[in-house]
Design an enzyme around this catalytic site. Structure first.
Site, PDB file in Angstrom:
ATOM      1  N   GLY A  28       0.890  -1.015  -0.025  1.00  0.00           N
ATOM      2  CA  GLY A  28       0.079  -0.019  -0.046  1.00  0.00           C
ATOM      3  C   GLY A  28       0.914   1.428  -0.038  1.00  0.00           C
ATOM      4  CG  ASP A  29       2.297   5.257  -1.824  1.00  0.00           C
ATOM      5  OD1 ASP A  29       2.925   5.334  -2.780  1.00  0.00           O
ATOM      6  OD2 ASP A  29       2.713   5.755  -0.835  1.00  0.00           O
ATOM      7  N   GLY A  30       0.735   5.358   1.447  1.00  0.00           N
ATOM      8  CA  GLY A  30      -0.292   6.365   2.220  1.00  0.00           C
ATOM      9  C   GLY A  30       0.730   7.634   2.119  1.00  0.00           C
ATOM     10  CB  ALA A  31      -0.270  11.024   3.477  1.00  0.00           C
ATOM     11  CG  PHE A  32       1.282   9.032   7.834  1.00  0.00           C
ATOM     12  CD1 PHE A  32       0.018   8.678   8.384  1.00  0.00           C
ATOM     13  CD2 PHE A  32       1.931  10.144   8.364  1.00  0.00           C
ATOM     14  CE1 PHE A  32      -0.775   9.489   9.103  1.00  0.00           C
ATOM     15  CE2 PHE A  32       1.240  10.884   9.272  1.00  0.00           C
ATOM     16  CZ  PHE A  32      -0.146  10.587   9.639  1.00  0.00           C
ATOM     17  CB  VAL A  35       2.354  -0.813   3.894  1.00  0.00           C
ATOM     18  CG1 VAL A  35       2.172  -2.000   4.474  1.00  0.00           C
ATOM     19  CG2 VAL A  35       2.061   0.468   4.677  1.00  0.00           C
ATOM     20  CG  ASP A 142     -10.670   4.298  10.536  1.00  0.00           C
ATOM     21  OD1 ASP A 142      -9.911   4.236   9.612  1.00  0.00           O
ATOM     22  OD2 ASP A 142     -11.878   4.368  10.279  1.00  0.00           O
TER      23      ASP A 142
HETATM   24  C1  LIG Z   1      -3.411  -6.093  -0.641  1.00  0.00           C
HETATM   25  O1  LIG Z   1      -3.162  -7.438  -0.254  1.00  0.00           O
HETATM   26  C2  LIG Z   1      -2.943  -7.380   0.942  1.00  0.00           C
HETATM   27  C3  LIG Z   1      -2.371  -8.810   1.364  1.00  0.00           C
HETATM   28  C4  LIG Z   1      -2.124  -9.144   2.666  1.00  0.00           C
HETATM   29  C5  LIG Z   1      -2.194  -8.138   3.627  1.00  0.00           C
HETATM   30  N1  LIG Z   1      -1.661  -8.436   4.828  1.00  0.00           N
HETATM   31  C6  LIG Z   1      -1.258  -7.693   6.096  1.00  0.00           C
HETATM   32  N2  LIG Z   1      -0.995  -8.051   7.205  1.00  0.00           N
HETATM   33  C7  LIG Z   1      -0.515  -7.385   8.064  1.00  0.00           C
HETATM   34  N3  LIG Z   1      -0.441  -6.142   7.911  1.00  0.00           N
HETATM   35  C8  LIG Z   1      -0.965  -5.576   6.799  1.00  0.00           C
HETATM   36  C9  LIG Z   1      -0.973  -4.158   6.715  1.00  0.00           C
HETATM   37  C10 LIG Z   1      -1.492  -3.594   5.456  1.00  0.00           C
HETATM   38  C11 LIG Z   1      -1.319  -2.155   5.162  1.00  0.00           C
HETATM   39  C12 LIG Z   1      -0.989  -1.361   6.199  1.00  0.00           C
HETATM   40  N4  LIG Z   1      -0.611  -1.730   7.662  1.00  0.00           N
HETATM   41  C13 LIG Z   1      -0.539  -3.294   7.722  1.00  0.00           C
HETATM   42  N5  LIG Z   1      -0.131  -3.432   8.984  1.00  0.00           N
HETATM   43  C14 LIG Z   1       0.433  -2.645   9.738  1.00  0.00           C
HETATM   44  C15 LIG Z   1      -0.356  -2.306  10.713  1.00  0.00           C
HETATM   45  C16 LIG Z   1      -0.036  -1.182  11.747  1.00  0.00           C
HETATM   46  N6  LIG Z   1      -0.753  -0.939  12.857  1.00  0.00           N
HETATM   47  C17 LIG Z   1      -2.229  -1.092  13.359  1.00  0.00           C
HETATM   48  O2  LIG Z   1      -2.747  -2.063  12.441  1.00  0.00           O
HETATM   49  C18 LIG Z   1      -2.721  -0.606  14.365  1.00  0.00           C
HETATM   50  C19 LIG Z   1      -2.542   0.632  14.807  1.00  0.00           C
HETATM   51  C20 LIG Z   1      -3.159   1.188  15.929  1.00  0.00           C
HETATM   52  C21 LIG Z   1      -4.138   0.585  16.526  1.00  0.00           C
HETATM   53  C22 LIG Z   1      -4.308  -0.697  15.995  1.00  0.00           C
HETATM   54  C23 LIG Z   1      -5.323  -1.655  16.999  1.00  0.00           C
HETATM   55  F1  LIG Z   1      -6.263  -0.878  17.490  1.00  0.00           F
HETATM   56  F2  LIG Z   1      -6.151  -2.322  16.166  1.00  0.00           F
HETATM   57  F3  LIG Z   1      -4.856  -2.516  17.678  1.00  0.00           F
HETATM   58  C24 LIG Z   1      -3.590  -1.481  15.050  1.00  0.00           C
HETATM   59  C25 LIG Z   1       1.258  -0.670  11.504  1.00  0.00           C
HETATM   60  C26 LIG Z   1       2.151  -1.266  10.931  1.00  0.00           C
HETATM   61  C27 LIG Z   1       1.715  -2.203   9.819  1.00  0.00           C
HETATM   62  C28 LIG Z   1       2.775  -2.419   8.694  1.00  0.00           C
HETATM   63  N7  LIG Z   1      -1.325  -6.285   5.737  1.00  0.00           N
HETATM   64  C29 LIG Z   1      -2.665  -6.875   3.347  1.00  0.00           C
HETATM   65  C30 LIG Z   1      -3.087  -6.564   1.992  1.00  0.00           C
END
Ligand SMILES: COc1ccc(Nc2ncnc(-c3cccnc3Nc3cc(NC(=O)c4cccc(C(F)(F)F)c4)ccc3C)n2)cc1
Length: 301
Positions: A28-32, A35, A142
């Site tokens: 993915g590609d976000g402003a921050f 990924v 969210d």
């Molecule tokens: C497009 O196809 C796919 C295929 C597999 C995946 N699988 C996958 N598995 C694990 N993470 C991700 C992911 C995708 C896009 C952006 N971030 C992702 N994970 C991620 C999540 C976070 N943070 C959180 O999820 C988060 C942040 C604050 C609070 C919380 C919560 F409250 F839920 F605990 C959760 C930090 C860093 C990363 C890399 N994606 C995603 C897309």
């Protein structure tokens, strides 16, 4: 004197994260920032990597909230933090990879909503995760199908993949609350009851909307522009499924308990865990089949 480099307990400093990891593809590609899907050089373990440029100490403090939440939230239905690094003025967050991707992408790819048994299995795990967060007074804020990931064993992980941070910024602008003088009484009311944990109940409403999204492919009012949606949400009766008669009484009843406008009257996530719509779920076979369905096209060579 103030210690210069504040110690962040969950973050590894001054180690190059990519020493042991190799980038496989972009997720993915976000402003921050971007990924990536990454693989560990030795173990072959897969992780999702988000890198975030950190300008200064105050920004670091803000991003540490996310790291601290992820470090404290070890639960089967919350994304797992693998490791966090601070290197080259960036925060590197490695999350255990869920190969199934997000539920909203799955619905778009299959071009149909989910079945009731699939929604039951997701809802059970979603509320297990919510109760865990809410018990720690953490509000997700969210909840939507785009923030729920599917794993091959039929389990789901709740996350906050604010990758489309640009979208988030835009949404933020629409949801920007005006200066206090012009605030409507009910908005002031919302701002006023800070002490009552009303925020926790907001997740229950969003979870209800997420169930409608999984059943009907889109949330209510999805064809209305974001500006007007705020007014409709506050003015309209609680939304229901597009065709309620297509679904069980249990499903409709569960939704009616999530989508109550007054937070104080709305059920808590813990109350809803024992609702018959999800208390009868005991295995995730329907979601293992969903995983195969969505991953099958790739395997067919
Ligand atoms: C497009 O196809 C796919 C295929 C597999 C995946 N699988 C996958 N598995 C694990 N993470 C991700 C992911 C995708 C896009 C952006 N971030 C992702 N994970 C991620 C999540 C976070 N943070 C959180 O999820 C988060 C942040 C604050 C609070 C919380 C919560 F409250 F839920 F605990 C959760 C930090 C860093 C990363 C890399 N994606 C995603 C897309």
């Amino acid at each position: 004197e103030k210690s210069k480099a504040k110690e962040y307990k969950n973050v590894t400093k001054d180690v190059d994260p990519m020493e042991n990891w190799v980038k496989v593809s972009e997720l993915g590609d976000g402003a921050f920032g971007k990924v990536y899907k990454t693989e560990h050089r030795e173990t072959g373990q897969l992780a999702a990597l988000k890198t975030v440029p950190v300008a200064d100490e105050t920004e670091m403090e803000d991003f540490m909230v996310e790291i601290d939440i992820l470090s404290e939230c070890k639960h089967d239905n919350i994304v797992g933090l693998h490791q966090a690094f601070f290197y080259d003025n960036q925060l590197w967050i490695f999350i255990e990879f869920c190969p199934g991707g997000a539920i909203d992408d799955i619905i778009l790819e299959l071009e149909k909503g989910l079945t009731e048994v699939q929604i039951q299995c997701i809802t059970k795990q979603l509320f297990e995760g919510l109760v865990f967060l809410h018990d720690q007074r953490i509000i997700h804020r969210d909840l939507k199908a785009g923030n729920i990931l599917l794993c091959p064993d039929g389990s789901i992980r709740l996350g906050d993949f604010g990758v489309s941070a640009i979208l988030k910024q835009r949404e933020k602008r629409y949801t920007f609350i005006g200066t206090p003088y012009w605030m409507a009484p009910e908005v002031v009311a919302c701002e006023a009851i800070k002490e009552e944990p009303y925020g926790v109940k907001a997740d229950v409403w969003s979870a209800g909307i997420t169930l409608i999204e999984m059943a009907d492919m889109f949330p209510p009012y999805h064809e209305t522009n974001p500006m007007r949606v705020l007014i409709r949400i506050t003015r309209s009766e609680p939304p229901i499924l597009a065709v309620p008669s297509h679904w069980s009484k249990d499903f409709n009843d569960f939704l009616s308990k999530c989508l109550v406008k007054a937070p104080s009257q709305r059920s808590s996530s813990r109350d809803l865990l024992s609702h018959s719509f999800i208390s009868s779920v005991n295995d995730y076979l329907p979601l293992r089949l969903l995983y195969c369905e969505v991953r099958a096209p790739v395997e067919e060579v």
